[in-house]
Write an enzyme that holds these catalytic residues in place. Structure first.
Site: not given
Ligand code: NAD
Ligand code: TDX
Length: 336
Positions: A125-127, A152, A156
């Site tokens: 992630t960019d975080e 988190y 990562k």
């Molecule tokens: P998500 O929470 O929707 O999915 C995560 C999946 O991993 C789930 O299906 C969960 O059951 C599985 N999982 C969790 N713990 C596990 C374990 N111990 N063993 C096996 N499986 C397990 O997450 P997402 O948003 O789809 O993110 C997927 C990946 O992408 C993550 O690595 C996250 O850091 C990365 N990522 C997410 C975002 C975003 O915006 N959501 C952005 C950049 C990177």
């Molecule tokens: O109810 C809300 N109100 C609000 O203002 C929630 C849930 C979030 N927020 C804000 C927090 C953040 O500034 O919105 C923005 C986005 O929040 P999230 O959806 O929780 O995302 P973020 O914390 O930016 O992280 C996401 O992007 C990077 C993903 O959850 C991560 O898995 C990924 O790595």
């Protein structure tokens, strides 16, 4: 036949990638997923059984991971590692599972690909880069120093460092990608965009942390998938690629767009308690991915992608509605 092991393939982004592989390649896909609260096995329903297999298990289970990675014997076989605890707010309430799954899980996987000589792509992630000022002209690049803020993002970052060390010290064939905020179908309703859409669809009001000035750089999950496949095909082993689609929006802009698309007054939302340590702004410079590997996003119009996402949540009420009350009760307990 090429075989790909996708960890976390029942989650939001992992399941999107499984669909991508089925539609764009001939690969056989094995999904390893623990099916935590965040998983959507429904997202894999209907995929051909001879192409996709779901193994329910934990990425920290060295014996199981060793067995699955050991089955990847072809020259183009690979592991794509999505499995993670993914929600910042949960990491503030209970960091333990983040260290376990994100750091220990990545370690277990690295030991397996090292033992069996298998190619790995690690999803990050960019975080990990911390945050930017709103007016900073620079965006994150592959050279930005790590400065994670939350449990988190620190977990990562830890995982990324392990991958780099295994590349350098043991010659593991791995690549890393750090992507910006994803949106699209099947995203858990704890996350910002689906939380606000489903608040509106249940007659409630969106909840904006702090003053809503925080900026996120949105990319459609389908574009994340095409980028990962591009890196797997053409990426340089040992390299890191940043994935982003120039989608910077403030949280206020996003919430107002959701309200507008649902036919509600664009000021019909509440400001709630801010997230502890809340990162101000993320922004990705994806020049390397675009110029070296020739990747381009397909979703360039955020409003159009958001409108399709709103429609998708309207049409998939039976999937998200059972979880809604519990998710909102958890937020309410934090004043959010
Ligand atoms: P998500 O929470 O929707 O999915 C995560 C999946 O991993 C789930 O299906 C969960 O059951 C599985 N999982 C969790 N713990 C596990 C374990 N111990 N063993 C096996 N499986 C397990 O997450 P997402 O948003 O789809 O993110 C997927 C990946 O992408 C993550 O690595 C996250 O850091 C990365 N990522 C997410 C975002 C975003 O915006 N959501 C952005 C950049 C990177
Ligand atoms: O109810 C809300 N109100 C609000 O203002 C929630 C849930 C979030 N927020 C804000 C927090 C953040 O500034 O919105 C923005 C986005 O929040 P999230 O959806 O929780 O995302 P973020 O914390 O930016 O992280 C996401 O992007 C990077 C993903 O959850 C991560 O898995 C990924 O790595």
């Amino acid at each position: 036949m090429q075989r790909i092991l996708v960890t976390g393939g029942a989650g939001f982004i992992g399941s999107n990638f499984v669909h991508y592989l089925v539609e764009h390649t001939d690969a056989h896909v094995t999904v390893l997923d623990r099916l935590t609260y965040a998983a959507s096995p429904e997202a894999l329903e209907g995929l051909p059984a001879d192409r996709v297999e779901l193994v329910v298990g934990d990425v920290t289970d060295a014996a199981l991971v060793g067995e699955l990675v050991g089955a990847l014997t072809g020259p183009d076989d690979a592991v794509v590692h999505y499995a993670a605890e993914s929600h910042n707010d949960n990491s503030l309430r209970d960091p333990g599972p983040f260290v376990q799954t994100n750091i220990v899980g990545t370690f277990v996987l690295l030991e397996a690909v090292r033992a069996h000589g298998v190619r790995l792509h690690h999803i990050s992630t960019d975080e990990v880069y911390g945050d930017l000022e709103l007016d900073d002209p620079e965006r994150f690049t592959e050279h930005t120093a790590y400065r994670p803020s939350s449990p988190y993002s620190a977990s990562k970052a830890g995982a990324d460092h392990l991958v780099r060390a295994w590349v350098r010290s043991f010659g593991v064939r791995a690549t890393i990608s750090n992507c910006s905020n994803n949106y699209g179908p099947w995203q858990h309703i704890e996350k910002f965009i689906p939380r606000q859409i489903t608040n509106v669809l249940t007659g409630g009001r969106p909840k904006v942390y702090g003053a809503g000035a925080n900026v996120r750089d949105w990319i459609h999950a389908a574009d994340h998938s095409s980028a990962v496949w591009t890196i797997l095909q053409r990426g340089q082993v040992g390299a890191t690629y940043l994935i982003g689609a120039d989608g910077e929006k403030s949280n206020l802009e996003v919430v107002r767009a959701v309200l507008r698309l649902c036919g509600r007054d664009s000021e019909d939302f509440d400001f709630v308690t801010d997230r502890a340590g809340h990162d101000l702004r993320y922004a990705i410079d994806a020049t390397r991915l675009r110029t070296e590997l020739g990747w381009e996003p397909a979703y360039r119009d955020f409003e159009a992608g958001l409108a399709a996402t709103v429609d998708w949540y309207r049409e998939h009420r039976s999937w998200w509605e059972p979880a809604k009350d519990e998710v909102e009760a958890g937020y309410a307990a934090q004043g959010q």
